[in-house]
Write an enzyme that holds these catalytic residues in place. Structure first.
Site, PDB file in Angstrom:
ATOM      1  N   ASP A   1       0.866  -1.183   0.000  1.00 13.13           N
ATOM      2  CA  ASP A   1       0.000   0.000   0.000  1.00 13.13           C
ATOM      3  C   ASP A   1       0.902   1.232   0.000  1.00 13.13           C
ATOM      4  OD1 ASP A   1      -2.183   1.599   0.023  1.00 13.13           O
ATOM      5  OD2 ASP A   1      -2.801   1.155   2.069  1.00 13.13           O
TER       6      ASP A   1
ATOM      7  N   ASP B   1      -3.700   7.114  -3.732  1.00 16.67           N
ATOM      8  CA  ASP B   1      -5.085   7.560  -3.934  1.00 16.67           C
ATOM      9  C   ASP B   1      -5.596   8.270  -2.691  1.00 16.67           C
ATOM     10  OD1 ASP B   1      -4.897   5.052  -2.619  1.00 16.67           O
ATOM     11  OD2 ASP B   1      -7.028   4.707  -2.939  1.00 16.67           O
TER      12      ASP B   1
END
Ligand SMILES: [Zn+2]
Length: 484
Positions: A90, A125
């Site tokens: 991530d 994001d």
């Protein structure tokens, strides 16, 4: 090498498949246990031995770590963690959702993820929380989309990049995000920022958001439900078409002294027995775990074993076509999950378009079963039955003279010709005594047949106890009953 995804079997909108990223190929549905390098109650190597084909860790933590940064850049992630399976990283978006800010750019995190040898890289994001208003959700989505485009431009179309789908709680934004992410060429798409929905048991909203995103995404995309979660909800998520999960739940629940099961969780302090066959639960009693200095590790091991077993259970159900029954079972463990299940059933027409035609069986498990996709698919096919003249629908099972065609009746499906008696779903369905929900759904099949064949003359014979309901469901149709 690009990320590729191959669908093998389908059930509802769920599927079993093969996900390929770099030189790693893994089975889906897949659970990626979350690894925090600073806190590892279960080591990645142990996870591999338990059957975990992949793990996920946070590149941001490594990049900010005085202890690990140089070492991971020199040795690579697989070597450092001692894990030769698939490793997804991530980007720091999670920290962004918690702290509101991160000290890294989109390109910096992607470059770092590439350098340390991650198999799937996630751009930076913006996770929009569920309480954000539309303007904020829309503005943040624009930033996310720009970063996804930037990632594709800088790293090329074949880089192993994930394309997260954002849009907050707004279904049209989620659908748009899904479509644009697919248009940009992403084949691995995490649906992001859904953890707060799951934490607050908002499964109805979760279903709406996921179904909206799925509506925009290409069917060929591998879909990762980011941050999910508790094994009780995996079946529901797979039914919607989610293929990958990542779970910190095994460790977070353990830290909170909680014991996971596919039907819910318990506090270890309240358990007298351990209802599980994993290595830990056979070796220790509930009291021994409770009193152990190693309780967090033991609970983590159990929680992870249960979560991985649930994924295997789902893969088996999806392979044989019994996923609806597993969803029905799991979603009855909590009223909010049941709400989510009922919400999903509202999409049954759309889901029927994705479901497969033949399955191992259909077990009727209560009113919810009357809304299953198999019934819609059956009634669609039923309408194509060639019919002419006088048609008898013998709901009571008694054939009579003087008709061109005689059809029998099995709720919740509806009328069937004797020739289909042995085929799916008529031949492979088990129902208990009729109830009003299944009779009403079966009558819908009759209604569709009569509408489709306006030139035929239909006569329906209903059993005495269902006569009134059938008359009500079939207005304008000749409904009879032998003793009325
Ligand atoms: Zn156990």
């Amino acid at each position: 090498m690009p990320i590729t995804f191959e669908v093998l079997e389908k059930d509802i909108a769920g599927r079993t498949g093969r996900l390929k990223a770099g030189d790693k190929t893994v089975k889906t549905p897949l659970l990626l246990p979350v690894i925090n390098p600073h806190l590892q109650p279960v080591l990645p190597g142990e996870m591999k031995a338990m059957g975990a084909e992949g793990i996920i860790t946070n590149a941001y933590i490594f990049s900010r770590s005085g202890e690990y940064r140089e070492e991971v850049m020199a040795r690579g992630l697989h070597d450092l963690l001692g894990f030769d399976g698939l490793i997804m990283t991530d980007s720091g978006s999670f920290q962004l959702s918690v702290y509101g800010d991160v000290e890294i750019t989109n390109l910096e995190t992607l470059e770092f993820q590439k350098t340390i040898g991650s198999d799937i890289h996630v751009p930076l994001d913006i996770p929009t929380p569920p309480d954000a208003d539309r303007q904020r959700a829309s503005a943040e989505l624009a930033v996310t989309m720009a970063r996804l485009q930037e990632a594709k431009e800088v790293f090329g179309p074949d880089a192993p990049l994930a394309g997260p789908v954002q849009g907050g709680i707004y279904e049209d934004l989620r659908e748009l995000a899904g479509r644009e992410t697919g248009d940009l060429g992403f084949s691995f798409c995490p649906i992001g920022a859904v953890v707060p929905l799951m934490e607050s048991y908002r499964y109805t909203d979760l279903v709406r958001v996921v179904m909206a995103a799925k509506n925009g995404l290409p069917p060929s995309a591998c879909v990762h439900l980011f941050g999910a979660g508790h094994p009780a909800m995996f079946a529901l998520a797979v039914a919607m078409g989610c293929d990958v999960f990542d779970s910190a739940a095994y460790a977070l629940y353990a830290k909170d002294r909680r014991y996971l099961t596919p039907q819910g969780s318990y506090r270890i302090d309240e358990l007298a027995e351990l209802p599980c066959a994993c290595r830990v639960c056979r070796k220790y009693s509930a009291q021994e775990i409770r009193e152990s200095d190693d309780a967090v590790r033991l609970l983590s091991l159990h929680n992870l074993a249960v979560s991985l077993a649930e994924i295997s259970h789902i893969r088996q159900a999806a392979t044989e076509g019994t996923l609806w029954e597993l969803v029905d079972d799991r979603c009855r463990s909590h009223p909010q999950l049941l709400r989510g299940y009922r919400e999903l059933l509202k999409y049954n027409e759309r889901l029927a378009g994705e479901d497969r035609v033949s399955k191992r069986r259909f077990f009727y498990r209560g009113e919810e079963s009357s809304f299953r996709t198999e019934i819609i698919t059956y009634q669609d096919r039923l309408c194509r039955l060639p019919l002419s003249g006088r048609v008898l629908i013998a709901m009571d099972g008694n054939p009579r003279e003087g008709y061109d065609t005689i059809l029998f009746f099995k709720p919740p499906f509806g009328p069937y010709p004797p020739a289909l008696r042995e085929t799916f779903p008529i031949g492979q369905s088990e129902i208990p005594d009729w109830d009003s929900a299944m009779v009403r759904t079966g009558c819908r099949g009759i209604l569709r047949l009569t509408t489709e064949h306006p030139l035929c003359h239909f006569t329906v014979y209903a059993p005495r106890e269902w006569y009134e309901i059938v008359c009500r469901e079939l207005p304008g149709t000749g409904v009879h009953c032998d003793d009325i």
